[in-house]
Motif scaffolding. Structure first.
Motif, PDB file in Angstrom:
ATOM      1  N   ALA A  84       0.828  -1.213   0.000  1.00  0.00           N
ATOM      2  CA  ALA A  84       0.000   0.000   0.000  1.00  0.00           C
ATOM      3  C   ALA A  84       0.858   1.258   0.000  1.00  0.00           C
ATOM      4  O   ALA A  84       0.621   2.187  -0.777  1.00  0.00           O
ATOM      5  N   VAL A  85       1.867   1.291   0.865  1.00  0.00           N
ATOM      6  CA  VAL A  85       2.748   2.464   0.920  1.00  0.00           C
ATOM      7  C   VAL A  85       3.561   2.572  -0.368  1.00  0.00           C
ATOM      8  O   VAL A  85       3.775   3.676  -0.886  1.00  0.00           O
ATOM      9  N   GLY A  86       3.980   1.428  -0.905  1.00  0.00           N
ATOM     10  CA  GLY A  86       4.731   1.443  -2.164  1.00  0.00           C
ATOM     11  C   GLY A  86       3.934   2.087  -3.281  1.00  0.00           C
ATOM     12  O   GLY A  86       4.466   2.877  -4.067  1.00  0.00           O
ATOM     13  N   ILE A  87       2.660   1.768  -3.370  1.00  0.00           N
ATOM     14  CA  ILE A  87       1.783   2.356  -4.385  1.00  0.00           C
ATOM     15  C   ILE A  87       1.660   3.862  -4.183  1.00  0.00           C
ATOM     16  O   ILE A  87       1.778   4.652  -5.131  1.00  0.00           O
ATOM     17  N   SER A  88       1.441   4.272  -2.930  1.00  0.00           N
ATOM     18  CA  SER A  88       1.289   5.690  -2.629  1.00  0.00           C
ATOM     19  C   SER A  88       2.569   6.474  -2.926  1.00  0.00           C
ATOM     20  O   SER A  88       2.514   7.588  -3.461  1.00  0.00           O
ATOM     21  N   ARG A  89       3.722   5.890  -2.594  1.00  0.00           N
ATOM     22  CA  ARG A  89       4.999   6.563  -2.869  1.00  0.00           C
ATOM     23  C   ARG A  89       5.183   6.843  -4.356  1.00  0.00           C
ATOM     24  O   ARG A  89       5.841   7.808  -4.747  1.00  0.00           O
ATOM     25  N   LEU A  90       4.597   5.971  -5.171  1.00  0.00           N
ATOM     26  CA  LEU A  90       4.717   6.126  -6.624  1.00  0.00           C
ATOM     27  C   LEU A  90       3.638   7.040  -7.193  1.00  0.00           C
ATOM     28  O   LEU A  90       3.542   7.218  -8.406  1.00  0.00           O
ATOM     29  N   GLY A  91       2.812   7.603  -6.305  1.00  0.00           N
ATOM     30  CA  GLY A  91       1.779   8.529  -6.740  1.00  0.00           C
ATOM     31  C   GLY A  91       0.421   7.896  -6.965  1.00  0.00           C
ATOM     32  O   GLY A  91      -0.500   8.555  -7.459  1.00  0.00           O
ATOM     33  N   GLY A  92       0.274   6.620  -6.578  1.00  0.00           N
ATOM     34  CA  GLY A  92      -0.989   5.928  -6.768  1.00  0.00           C
ATOM     35  C   GLY A  92      -1.941   6.090  -5.601  1.00  0.00           C
ATOM     36  O   GLY A  92      -1.639   6.748  -4.605  1.00  0.00           O
ATOM     37  N   SER A  93      -3.105   5.460  -5.715  1.00  0.00           N
ATOM     38  CA  SER A  93      -4.145   5.520  -4.686  1.00  0.00           C
ATOM     39  C   SER A  93      -4.231   4.172  -3.996  1.00  0.00           C
ATOM     40  O   SER A  93      -4.499   3.150  -4.636  1.00  0.00           O
ATOM     41  N   ALA A  94      -4.023   4.151  -2.665  1.00  0.00           N
ATOM     42  CA  ALA A  94      -3.985   2.890  -1.930  1.00  0.00           C
ATOM     43  C   ALA A  94      -4.658   3.019  -0.577  1.00  0.00           C
ATOM     44  O   ALA A  94      -4.692   4.090   0.032  1.00  0.00           O
ATOM     45  N   ALA A  95      -5.203   1.895  -0.113  1.00  0.00           N
ATOM     46  CA  ALA A  95      -5.790   1.807   1.219  1.00  0.00           C
ATOM     47  C   ALA A  95      -5.307   0.519   1.861  1.00  0.00           C
ATOM     48  O   ALA A  95      -5.019  -0.470   1.172  1.00  0.00           O
ATOM     49  N   PHE A  96      -5.225   0.522   3.193  1.00  0.00           N
ATOM     50  CA  PHE A  96      -4.842  -0.686   3.932  1.00  0.00           C
ATOM     51  C   PHE A  96      -6.001  -1.119   4.816  1.00  0.00           C
ATOM     52  O   PHE A  96      -6.664  -0.297   5.443  1.00  0.00           O
ATOM     53  N   MET A  97      -6.216  -2.441   4.888  1.00  0.00           N
ATOM     54  CA  MET A  97      -7.265  -2.994   5.715  1.00  0.00           C
ATOM     55  C   MET A  97      -6.690  -4.116   6.572  1.00  0.00           C
ATOM     56  O   MET A  97      -6.138  -5.093   6.056  1.00  0.00           O
ATOM     57  N   GLY A  98      -6.766  -3.967   7.884  1.00  0.00           N
ATOM     58  CA  GLY A  98      -6.239  -4.969   8.798  1.00  0.00           C
ATOM     59  C   GLY A  98      -6.422  -4.511  10.231  1.00  0.00           C
ATOM     60  O   GLY A  98      -7.085  -3.508  10.502  1.00  0.00           O
ATOM     61  N   LYS A  99      -5.801  -5.251  11.158  1.00  0.00           N
ATOM     62  CA  LYS A  99      -5.988  -4.967  12.575  1.00  0.00           C
ATOM     63  C   LYS A  99      -4.644  -4.894  13.290  1.00  0.00           C
ATOM     64  O   LYS A  99      -3.745  -5.702  13.037  1.00  0.00           O
ATOM     65  N   VAL A 100      -4.534  -3.927  14.193  1.00  0.00           N
ATOM     66  CA  VAL A 100      -3.355  -3.770  15.045  1.00  0.00           C
ATOM     67  C   VAL A 100      -3.827  -3.624  16.489  1.00  0.00           C
ATOM     68  O   VAL A 100      -5.025  -3.513  16.752  1.00  0.00           O
ATOM     69  N   GLY A 101      -2.898  -3.622  17.409  1.00  0.00           N
ATOM     70  CA  GLY A 101      -3.258  -3.426  18.799  1.00  0.00           C
ATOM     71  C   GLY A 101      -3.555  -1.975  19.110  1.00  0.00           C
ATOM     72  O   GLY A 101      -3.043  -1.066  18.453  1.00  0.00           O
ATOM     73  N   ALA A 102      -4.380  -1.750  20.126  1.00  0.00           N
ATOM     74  CA  ALA A 102      -4.621  -0.387  20.608  1.00  0.00           C
ATOM     75  C   ALA A 102      -3.479  -0.036  21.557  1.00  0.00           C
ATOM     76  O   ALA A 102      -3.653   0.134  22.761  1.00  0.00           O
ATOM     77  N   ASP A 103      -2.285   0.026  20.984  1.00  0.00           N
ATOM     78  CA  ASP A 103      -1.071   0.269  21.756  1.00  0.00           C
ATOM     79  C   ASP A 103      -0.193   1.268  21.011  1.00  0.00           C
ATOM     80  O   ASP A 103      -0.544   1.719  19.913  1.00  0.00           O
ATOM     81  N   GLU A 104       0.934   1.610  21.594  1.00  0.00           N
ATOM     82  CA  GLU A 104       1.819   2.614  20.980  1.00  0.00           C
ATOM     83  C   GLU A 104       2.225   2.236  19.565  1.00  0.00           C
ATOM     84  O   GLU A 104       2.254   3.076  18.659  1.00  0.00           O
ATOM     85  N   PHE A 105       2.553   0.966  19.366  1.00  0.00           N
ATOM     86  CA  PHE A 105       2.969   0.526  18.031  1.00  0.00           C
ATOM     87  C   PHE A 105       1.815   0.582  17.040  1.00  0.00           C
ATOM     88  O   PHE A 105       1.988   0.975  15.884  1.00  0.00           O
ATOM     89  N   GLY A 106       0.617   0.199  17.479  1.00  0.00           N
ATOM     90  CA  GLY A 106      -0.537   0.229  16.590  1.00  0.00           C
ATOM     91  C   GLY A 106      -0.870   1.627  16.126  1.00  0.00           C
ATOM     92  O   GLY A 106      -1.116   1.871  14.940  1.00  0.00           O
ATOM     93  N   TYR A 107      -0.866   2.581  17.072  1.00  0.00           N
ATOM     94  CA  TYR A 107      -1.132   3.970  16.702  1.00  0.00           C
ATOM     95  C   TYR A 107      -0.025   4.525  15.813  1.00  0.00           C
ATOM     96  O   TYR A 107      -0.280   5.302  14.882  1.00  0.00           O
ATOM     97  N   MET A 108       1.205   4.109  16.067  1.00  0.00           N
ATOM     98  CA  MET A 108       2.327   4.547  15.237  1.00  0.00           C
ATOM     99  C   MET A 108       2.144   4.080  13.797  1.00  0.00           C
ATOM    100  O   MET A 108       2.329   4.849  12.842  1.00  0.00           O
ATOM    101  N   LEU A 109       1.745   2.802  13.632  1.00  0.00           N
ATOM    102  CA  LEU A 109       1.553   2.258  12.291  1.00  0.00           C
ATOM    103  C   LEU A 109       0.415   2.966  11.559  1.00  0.00           C
ATOM    104  O   LEU A 109       0.525   3.276  10.369  1.00  0.00           O
TER     105      LEU A 109
END
Length: 366
Positions: A84-109
């Motif tokens: 997703a980030v690779g597409i955006s870096r190249l100027g494309g349109s991308a979205a990410f769908m998934g789950k992370v923890g409600a923790d410092e790392f999750g909010y960072m991501l």
């Protein structure tokens, strides 16, 4: 919505207490699906990437074991998020769908996605499970070995009721891996998301991204990866994955690839060969595109960078796989993306911009 988790658009620490409307249920959304219209500008180039996002800890010194490493560099990772980030870096349109923890790392991501112009409205946050971690051993040649902390991690606990189906329905391409097929409830969520995408007329893109230590057994990995093989429109695999999936056959034999891995509904099969480049197979033609020379530091994310580039090209040129010359040009560009990525440590920090790729290609052809 299940207790202990929540899905919020563009979440940051401050927004975690917002009370937002419940997303449509998977059942309601499937009933309301209509085939994707090719002339719909809103979703003409959007690529939705489904699966895991985690923290990679990469040793600051290559060629040492995890126990002997003096320090680690923290980096955002997870193959679908990298794409997703690779597409955006190249100027494309991308979205990410998934789950992370409600923790410092999750909010960072979540914030890293936002900072990289990736739509993070499909992200969910679990109040009880932590964001996944991976410690990466870098060999002296830049290749990697992984040790994962997922017992269970938040990404494994995504449910089909938490899917942002409206986001999936907007996609031109729906991209996923196989790690999300390993455990329930994420497996059911993955299959439900694919079903929504298929019924909405999305192109289905599959990169198995084999991580054998995460599966209960090699047999389970092979069965799980192949269980959704025939549903994909586009598949990207590596040489090692061909050997694994075919039970030890020669990964360079075209007959092996075409007879055992190319299915009737497939539009494009790509085989990456590291620094040697890639091979391509369609119903009409097959061939190879040479790689781009690079000073390899860390191969993490190189395949994801390649995939992101291919999907970005395909999103703006849906008939790319029908024109061999245009496809070869797109794959040369994708090879350059992979080559640039291996020259830095970490995945997301190393993903290139379109300008950086053009610069490398101009130097190569000079």
């Amino acid at each position: 919505m299940p207790m202990g988790c929540g899905c919020f658009p563009r979440t940051s620490r401050k927004s975690s207490h917002l009370k937002l409307p419940r997303l449509p249920s998977i059942t309601d959304s499937i009933k309301s699906l209509s085939p994707r219209k090719k002339d719909d500008p809103e979703r003409s180039t959007l690529v939705v990437c489904f699966g895991e996002m985690l923290i990679d800890f990469v040793p600051t010194t290559a060629g040492v074991s995890l126990a002997d490493a003096e320090g680690f560099k923290k980096a955002a990772g997870g193959a679908p998020a990298n794409v997703a980030v690779g597409i955006s870096r190249l100027g494309g349109s991308a979205a990410f769908m998934g789950k992370v923890g409600a923790d410092e790392f999750g909010y960072m991501l979540s914030n890293i996605l936002k900072e990289n112009n990736v739509d993070n409205s499909g992200m969910c946050f679990d109040q009880h499970a932590r964001t996944a971690l991976a410690f990466v051993t870098l060999r002296s040649d830049g290749e990697r070995e992984f040790m994962f902390y997922r017992n269970p991690s938040a990404d494994m606990l995504l449910t089909k009721e938490e899917l942002n189906v409206n986001l999936i329905k907007k996609a031109n391409i729906f991209h996923y891996g196989s790690i999300s097929l390993i455990e329930e409830p994420c497996k059911s969520a993955h299959l439900a998301a694919m079903d929504v995408a298929k019924k909405a007329g999305c192109i289905l893109s599959y990169d198995p991204n084999l991580r054998l230590p995460l599966w209960p057994s090699a047999e389970a990995a092979q069965k799980g990866i192949m269980s959704i093989w025939n549903l994909a429109d586009i598949i990207k695999i590596s040489e090692e994955e061909i050997t694994f999936l075919t039970g030890g056959d020669d990964p360079y034999d075209d007959d092996v690839v075409l007879n055992k891995l190319y299915h009737p509904n497939l539009k494009l099969l790509l085989v990456t060969e590291g620094p040697a480049g890639c091979r391509y197979y369609t119903k009409e033609f097959k061939g190879k595109v040479a790689g781009i020379k690079a000073d390899c530091v860390d191969t993490t994310g190189a395949g994801d960078s390649f995939v992101g580039s291919v999907l970005n090209s395909l999103a703006s040129d849906p008939d790319l796989f029908k024109n061999e010359q245009r496809l070869k040009e797109a794959l040369k560009f994708a090879n350059a993306c992979g080559a640039i990525t291996v020259e830095k440590k970490g995945a997301i920090p190393a993903l290139p911009t379109k300008e950086a790729v053009h610069k490398v290609l101009s130097q190569t052809s000079a």
